[in-house]
Structures are given as structure tokens and as C-alpha cells.
Design a protein around this motif. Sequence first.
Motif, mmCIF file in Angstrom:
data_model
loop_
_atom_site.group_PDB
_atom_site.id
_atom_site.type_symbol
_atom_site.label_atom_id
_atom_site.label_comp_id
_atom_site.label_asym_id
_atom_site.label_seq_id
_atom_site.Cartn_x
_atom_site.Cartn_y
_atom_site.Cartn_z
ATOM 1 N N GLU A 650 97.091 42.743 74.257
ATOM 2 C CA GLU A 650 97.029 42.394 72.844
ATOM 3 C C GLU A 650 97.704 43.430 71.949
ATOM 4 O OE1 GLU A 650 92.945 41.666 71.946
ATOM 5 O OE2 GLU A 650 92.891 39.774 73.074
ATOM 6 N N GLU A 651 98.149 44.545 72.539
ATOM 7 C CA GLU A 651 98.861 45.559 71.767
ATOM 8 C C GLU A 651 100.190 45.889 72.439
ATOM 9 O OE1 GLU A 651 96.656 49.064 70.972
ATOM 10 O OE2 GLU A 651 95.229 48.075 69.634
ATOM 11 N N GLU A 734 98.988 43.926 62.429
ATOM 12 C CA GLU A 734 98.532 42.697 63.073
ATOM 13 C C GLU A 734 99.598 41.613 62.995
ATOM 14 O OE1 GLU A 734 94.649 39.669 62.875
ATOM 15 O OE2 GLU A 734 94.980 41.177 61.304
ATOM 16 N N ARG A 753 98.689 43.016 68.010
ATOM 17 C CA ARG A 753 98.925 44.165 67.139
ATOM 18 C C ARG A 753 100.113 44.969 67.644
ATOM 19 N NH1 ARG A 753 96.693 46.877 63.148
ATOM 20 N NH2 ARG A 753 94.951 45.392 63.080
ATOM 21 N N THR A 755 101.939 48.615 67.432
ATOM 22 C CA THR A 755 101.493 49.984 67.193
ATOM 23 C C THR A 755 102.698 50.926 67.120
ATOM 24 O OG1 THR A 755 101.266 50.401 69.575
ATOM 25 C CG2 THR A 755 99.309 49.579 68.398
#
Length: 779
Positions: A650-651, A734, A753, A755
Motif C-alpha cells: 500500500e506504500e 495519499e 500512499r 512516500t
Amino acid sequence: MTLEEKTAQLVGVWVGTTDEGAEVAPHQHDMEDPVQLGDLLPYGLGQLTRPFGTAPVDAALGALALLRAQRRIAGANRFGIPALAHEECLAGFATWGATAYPIPLSWGATFDPALIQDMAAAIGRDLRAVGVHQGLAPVLDVVRDARWGRVEETIGEDPYLVGTIGTSYVRGLESAGIVATLKHFAGYSASRAGRNLAPVAMGPRERADVILPPFEMAVRESGARSVMHAYTDTDGIPSAADERLLTGLLRETWGFDGTVVADYFGIAFLKTLHGVAGSLDEAAARALTAGVDVELPTVKAFGEPLRRAVRDGLVPEALVDRAVRRVLTQKAQLGLLDADWDPVPPALAGRAEEAEGDADGDADRPEAGTEAADPRGTVDLDTRANRALARRVAERAVVLLHNDGTLPLTADAAPARIALIGPNADVPTAVLGCYSFPVHVGTQHPHKPLGIELPTVREALAAEFTGSEIVSAPGTSVDCRDTDGFAAAAQLARGADLVIAALGDRAGLFGRGTSGEGCDAGSLALPGAQQELLDTLLDTGTPVIVTLLAGRPYALGSAATRAVAVVQTFFPGEEGTRALASVLSGRVAPSGRLPISVPKLPDAQPATYLAARLGHTSDVSSVDPAPAFGFGHGLTYTTFTWSELDVAAEEAGTDGEFALAWTVRNTGTRTGTEIVQLYLHDPVASVVQPEQRLIGYVRLDLAPGAAARVRVTVPADLASFTGRDGRRIVEPGELHLRLSASSTDPRLTARLRLTGEARTVDHGRRLHPEFRVEHLPLP
């Protein structure tokens, strides 16, 4: 080369025009001056403008005429350089007797780049066969206001769809050896109030993130060798005089090394329409300095005015040399400078001399005893293979907007009596856009046959529903507020088991139609009295299927829900009525999706799905821009479920990527096509973003009960946008990836997300997600 010889390579000549017919280019008759070929040819000639597309001519005779012209041109100048011949090919080779394919808005509706590439390759082969070198297509303008008359020439309202479909078209055309021309560079479609050639009011961010991406994609990925500047000005700078656009961005940043050609009369317009030049000399100097290489369609500014500008010091001769090198390099690539260059086109190979000798006789009738050598009718530009391809494109472009279950009208469900009512019920040309030859030029030659077979809606329905009685009436005309036929239409409707309403547009030019160049609309209400006719039919109580043959979307009022079905086509070409009939009967499953939203209200314009939050429905305005049917919408005759979403991580960093997988299953009883659409939503960004935007799509053809596991890798580059300082960036934060059946029908959402630090990206960034489809075994 002398200055005269150099400038001769930078102009076209339109020898077939007269001031007797209606205009086919803006201000055409204002701009036409007599051209004395005998005075021009000793210096050479850059281009021949539309040798096939100016008047109806048999393809073989046209090829002979072009052959002769090329021999004359090459023989008259001391270097033996022939001209480059260009033609329009927006929806097929725009000449008499050539296949009329669906318009670009239909290409977008297919969501099928490979099919459009095949179509373009076929068009290119026909162009090449008769001696043409360059095609003035595709249009890569992104629709910003559907009232604009040239919406029919566009691929849709989304930059990614326009870019992928347009790039595939270029690949097809170029694969046949034809120079593809990207147009209109850039911003033409964003004119105020959708008025043709009106000023463009948009900021640099909209230009960078909406208007330019399709051109960038095509330049990077397609091998396009020509670009045409736009007519319009943006923030006071006409495209034809915009050095930062035509040289700084196009060449120095993107690396384009082909030719930039003028839209017809566009250089002279710097003086006559834009007022940024006081003379043609100044106009020529501004355009050449900006990066325009070739003046089309005929000699105006790049002739003696450009030579005066050089002699007077308005523009250095080095810039003339720059343009000439580009033109001659392209001619060399095409083989026109080869020592063994032969003007005989492939279609006349092996028989040109015999045919040419015969064609010296009567232009309309071969002399006695020469019929065997007469070339007329020997070059077929509307082959069975072409028509089959046009049929496939038309079938995949039909969009089923609404259906209460009445469709399909299968053999066991076909009504006994069908009332076909509407102004497009029995008009052969109702399937053609404004750049098809029968509409663009043929209307000025009413006694000449159309040159191609164009079955009407009535004829196609009669062939498809042989067990049904079909009665028809126009009810009204396309564009007049004529209600005299309403009573007869209502009577037919009440006596039928089913009504099929045949509504929409009539293509034309400069006000001679309801759709097409210069045929802008004040609102998106159906033209003329068609909405009132439709309401009258609905009030009869007989079930009504609405069919539309149009060049833009229209609001349908209560018919969007009161009709039993609504079927949208966008000028689907010569096979379009047969494609429509086959979808109505269920012989062909509908698989088209809207490339542009259908409005709920006719006057809530401009509106596009690609809008920021405040551009959508809100409590602070009494005008609701919500569509009746959103971008990407289209129904099928089956059902699909989407499930089992898996996100690998998810990142990811701003230089990374995401991997997703999910399952799509056909849960109905018929084979169908689901078009998976991937939208990106950025909840928080440093500049205002669209609520969502398309970043990828894939077609899935699934049998009943069949399923596919769809995997996609999404690079962070696809989240990039133009930041506050004008640089394209990928920001941390996000992101939502919406896996959707349309812009209004999200099925699964991945919340992710990015980063790390904000990252600047450039024209080398990744432009596409990577889809992989694994078909699962039947349960």
C-alpha cells in the motif's frame, strides 16, 4: 539553392479550388489568389494540396493526373525535385469512392487502440497506392466544450484516451509509409464558448496537463513526422507565432524532428484575424521564426512576402535554410530524391503508360476502341476488406446507454410492426462526418453519385428484421423547428408495437450542418424540433428505442429514462447502420463506451468529467453539470462482477510503483466485453486537481461464466502533475486508484500512499500502466 528555390519548397499549391463552390476551409475565398503554375514550377514546389480531395474524380484518373503533375513539377526545376502530395484522412481517405470509416469520436468509443491502428494502416495503404505521401490526421484536441462544432473530429474528452487511440492511429498510418500529421497544436478545442477559432482562455497548467499530453505521447511513441499548428491564440499568442510551443517544447524538449505545417491559411491569419502582423511579410517572418516550415494550402505568405522579409532583414535566411532542410529530409525519407524515383504509384504499376495514353482522350468517355485500356474503375478504394474493417470499428463503437431489458430484439422477440421515425431514418449520409468526401466536397456536386454504398437506417433494419413490418416517417427535419409531421408520426407510433427513433445531426461545414467545422451549438439540446418529436413519441405509450447518429452528445430530457433503450452512435461511417441494426438484434454484443459525457441538461456547458471538485455538482450553484451518462459509460447484454482485489503493497516511493490484481467474471448468459477503466484520485495536492482522471484501460472479452484475473502495475509517474512552479512533479501523499466500469461506476478502490520527497519528472517519464490478463479456467 537560390532564395526563390528554397521558398518554393516551403509552400503548397491548391490547383483544384475555385470560388464557385462553398468554402471547405476558413475564409477560403478571401484567401484565394490566382496561382500561375508556369511561374512557380521553374523554382520547384513543396506540396500539392488535396489532388484527390477537391473534386469528385475516379481514383485511377486521379492517380494519372497526379503522375503527370509530378513529372511536370520534377521536370521543370533544375534539381528534379517532385512535390509531396497531402490529403485529408480524418475518417478515411477523403476522396470520391473511398471507404468512409467511423469518425474519430467513434474511435474513442471503441477503447480499442489495436483496431484503430489496423484501420489507419488500411487508410494509409489506399493513400500510398495512388501516390499520396501525407495525411492530415489525427486530431489530438481534447474536448473542453461539447458545443464546439469540431467535437466530431476529436477522440474524446480525456487526454489519456485521446493519446492512446491517436498514437495508434499514427502508428497505422506511418506503417503504410504515410506521413501522419498531428493536429491542432495546441489548444484549439478550448476556445471560449465552444466557438470555432475563438480565443482560448486557459492557463499554462491546463495546457500542460490536459491539452499537451496526447501530442507528447504521439511524438514519443508513434513516429509521427508532421505537426500542424492550431488556428487559435492562447492568452494572446497565436500558435502559428509561438516559438516556445513550436520550437522550444516540440523540438528542443520533446525531440520532434519532422515538419511543422500550417493549418490552411493560418500564416496569413496572423495578419488578417489575429492582428499580430501588419503585413504578410511580417506574418511570414513570425511564423518561420516560431518554427512553421510549410505554408498550406497554397502560396500566400511564404512566397514573395517571405523573400521580401529576408531581403529586408525581418528574418535571417538561415531560418529559411532550417525549414528547407526539414522539408528535403522528409522528401528524402519518402524516396522523392532518389536517383531512380518513379512517379508511377503502386495502383498503376505496370500499366501507367498504356492508361496514360488512353486518358489523353475524352475526359468523360474513352474513344472508340480504347475501352480495354481505359483506367477508370480499375482502382478500388472501397474494397470488401475495407468495408469489413469499417464494420468492425462501427460495431465496437456502438454505445448502449440505457436498456430496460427490451434489447436485444432477438428473432423470437422481434416486434411484428416497427415504426421508424425521425429525420435520420432514411438519409444515406446521416452516418457521415463533415470530413467525409460526400459531405465535405460531394454536396457541391449534387449530380455526381455518392461513390460508395450508404444503406439508410430503414434499409439496414429491413435487412436485419426480415420478419417485421417497418413503417417510417421523418416527423421533422434535423435542424428546422418544423412540427407539421408530428401528427402523422404519432399516428404511426400508436399503430406499432415498437418505435425506433432515428435522431441526431447533419454534418456540414461553416453553418451548413448541425455538426462539423464552423457548426457550433448554443446549447446541447437536440437540434431543431427533435426533442419535441421525441417527447411526442414517448407520450404515445408505445415503447420507444432512441438511436442517435450524431457528431456530439446531446441532452435527451426525460427520454434518458422514459425510453426503453437509448443507443448512441457517433457518425459510424458507411457500415454504421448495419452495425447499429446488428446490435439492436443482438447478433453483435454492444461493447462501446462513451468517449465524452452525455449531458443531463442542455445548457450546463462547458462541462467535462475531467473537472475539479468545484466543477461538479454543488450546493452553491443552481446549474447542475452532472451528466446523464458519464465518460466511459456503456452497457452490455450481460453482467459482470469485480472481486478479490489484492494490493501487493500500500506504500511506494515517489519513484516507485504499485501492483494490483483483481478478478472480473461474466455472471450473465451472453458473451460480452467489459472495459476495465483505471482512474486516479488525488485527495490532497499542492494545486487543484481533477476529481479523477483516466490513467489506463483494458478490454476484456468473456464468455458466460468465464473470469479473468487482471493485474496492473501503476508507476508513480502517472500521478504527476504540473506544480506551482510550472515543473511536473510527483508528490508524496495519499492516492486512490479506482477500478471502474466508467467514470460514474467505480467497482473497487485501492487506497495507497506515496512516500519520500517530491520528485520532478520530465518528458522521459512513464506514460502507461502495465496490464496483464490471465484468463481463468471455467468453474
